[in-house]
Design a protein around this motif. Sequence first.
Motif, PDB file in Angstrom:
ATOM      1  N   LYS A  84       0.707  -1.227  -0.082  1.00  8.17           N
ATOM      2  CA  LYS A  84       0.144  -0.021   0.154  1.00  8.17           C
ATOM      3  C   LYS A  84       0.923   1.242   0.284  1.00  8.17           C
ATOM      4  O   LYS A  84       1.650   1.440   0.882  1.00  8.17           O
ATOM      5  CB  LYS A  84      -0.995   0.127   1.290  1.00  8.17           C
ATOM      6  N   ASP A  85       0.623   2.159  -1.113  1.00 17.16           N
ATOM      7  CA  ASP A  85       1.350   3.376  -1.122  1.00 17.16           C
ATOM      8  C   ASP A  85       0.748   4.183  -2.267  1.00 17.16           C
ATOM      9  O   ASP A  85       1.196   4.030  -3.592  1.00 17.16           O
ATOM     10  CB  ASP A  85       2.916   2.943  -1.516  1.00 17.16           C
ATOM     11  N   ASN A  86      -0.125   5.140  -1.797  1.00 19.89           N
ATOM     12  CA  ASN A  86      -0.603   5.885  -2.867  1.00 19.89           C
ATOM     13  C   ASN A  86      -0.259   7.415  -2.718  1.00 19.89           C
ATOM     14  O   ASN A  86      -1.180   8.215  -2.956  1.00 19.89           O
ATOM     15  CB  ASN A  86      -2.008   5.679  -2.924  1.00 19.89           C
ATOM     16  N   VAL A  87       0.949   7.649  -2.661  1.00 23.80           N
ATOM     17  CA  VAL A  87       1.271   9.075  -2.675  1.00 23.80           C
ATOM     18  C   VAL A  87       1.398   9.395  -4.116  1.00 23.80           C
ATOM     19  O   VAL A  87       2.400   9.458  -4.874  1.00 23.80           O
ATOM     20  CB  VAL A  87       2.759   9.144  -2.019  1.00 23.80           C
ATOM     21  N   GLY A  88       0.313  10.013  -4.467  1.00 25.61           N
ATOM     22  CA  GLY A  88       0.220  10.748  -5.969  1.00 25.61           C
ATOM     23  C   GLY A  88       0.151   9.741  -7.021  1.00 25.61           C
ATOM     24  O   GLY A  88      -0.248   8.533  -6.872  1.00 25.61           O
TER      25      GLY A  88
END
Length: 457
Positions: A187-191
């Motif tokens: 999970k990693d939704n930076v931009g």
Amino acid sequence: MTDRDDPLLAALADIVGDRHVLTDPSVTAAYETDWSRRWSGRSRCVVRPASTDQVAEVVRACIAHDVNVVPQGGNTGLVGGGVPRNGEVVVTTGRLTELGPVGAVAGQVTAGAGVTIAALHDHAAAAGFTYGVDLGSRDSATVGGTIATEAGGVRVVRYGSTRAQVLGVEAVLPDGSVISRLEGLVKDNVGYDLPGLLIGSEGTLGIVTRARLKLHPREDHRVVALLALDSVSDALEVFSELRASLDGLAGVELMTADGLDLVAEHAGATSPFADRHPVCLLVELVGRADPTEDLAGVVGDLAVVRDAAVATDPNGRAGLWRLREAHTEAIAAVGPPPHKLDVSVPLPALPTLAERAPQVVAEVDASARTVLFGHVGDGNLHVNVIGPDSGDDRVDVAVLELVAELGGSISAEHGIGVQKVAHVGLGRGEADRTAMRRIKDALDPDGRFNPGVLFGI
Ligand code: FAD
Ligand code: 2HG
Ligand code: ZN
């Protein structure tokens, strides 16, 4: 020795060493013609960087000397996207072969862009895992190339295509900067999803240098069956029944009698059946326990199956797979480079595509030979046409227009390359094409990476 009077070659040699700047035509030739022999061109040189930093420096040197770049992996691509066209510098990933340890808890690995798919499989298997993507070109095709083409292959029905395996990438952009997502975060939704943008970008937006890849637990029990059928409709019925009844379906591959004839003639592999059947379906089932009985139970109830050959031992399984995987080399051995259309349609339209593709080809060239095979579970047929000159793309247009009419994709898994540049409009509307062009212009305003691929020059 590098020609030190040539400022570009001297700059590249300073970065990677003289031995890794190739200019001798007898050596560069292998990098200048694609696997199908349909596309070739001259390079300024072939450069072999050994690290991400070297790739970035090479790109900056190309910018400084105003030279364009063609990224290349194993050079197994079939749409002309990885070979030079007009004196570009070919940046090959052949030395980016580092393989990190398999993270057993998360089931992940970091692989250099130049790692072959076969090497990745061996590495994963040794740690009790498997990599989701597999394809006939596994001994040469690379992690970077398969990411750049969003490769599919023979196991999409079980694990998805390359996109589904990639957790992140490290890449050098056309301005020489480096982006990196190798942490393996689920999970990693930076931009914006920049790695996602690079998947399937065919070397037009960045050079992938490493990737963080998802692995799957290894399933050691497997069975392969070859089923003789009367039609593509029957193949679809069998697929539908197998998918509904069985876990572990890991391959559903279609062949026709004509293709199998070519494989027998040019690759020396012969069908196990006494009779010649219009269609054969290769089915592979995998599991943590032996799936043979399960498969036999379902297949035994299928009235459309005319004959069956089952293999449980490694040699027998490889023999059946060889019938399918030898199609590409057998067709290439016939003579002139074939026209290779790699297309997909919604599954219910597959029988119509299989029936009409040879018809639309014959309307253009009555002497052309059309061979169909492919990945049934993905609605993906490989329409290979033998006969027409390389430069005559009327049969290509006829098949691609048929595919568009059936609501399909003109590029299922090989990419657009230079082959289908003129036909992108059959696959994407104007708004899509404009948005893609804007992305290209934003990341590569000088059109330095892979000019002529995906977009016209
Ligand atoms: P290359 O051919 O070197 O390059 C392909 C494209 O990717 C080019 O546009 C190139 O510029 C770009 N590229 C390469 N490396 C990088 C990088 N590190 N960064 C950015 N761009 C890069 N394809 C399938 O999808 N499914 C199949 O089942 C399948 N089977 C095949 C069987 C055979 C016998 C052959 C010859 C080919 C097959 N292919 C298949 C096609 C081919 O193997 C794939 O397209 C593969 O992904 C290409 O990988 P490569 O390393 O050889 O890339
Ligand atoms: C395959 O599925 C490859 O074997 C190659 O995608 C297809 O040779 C072809 O047209
Ligand atoms: Zn394929």
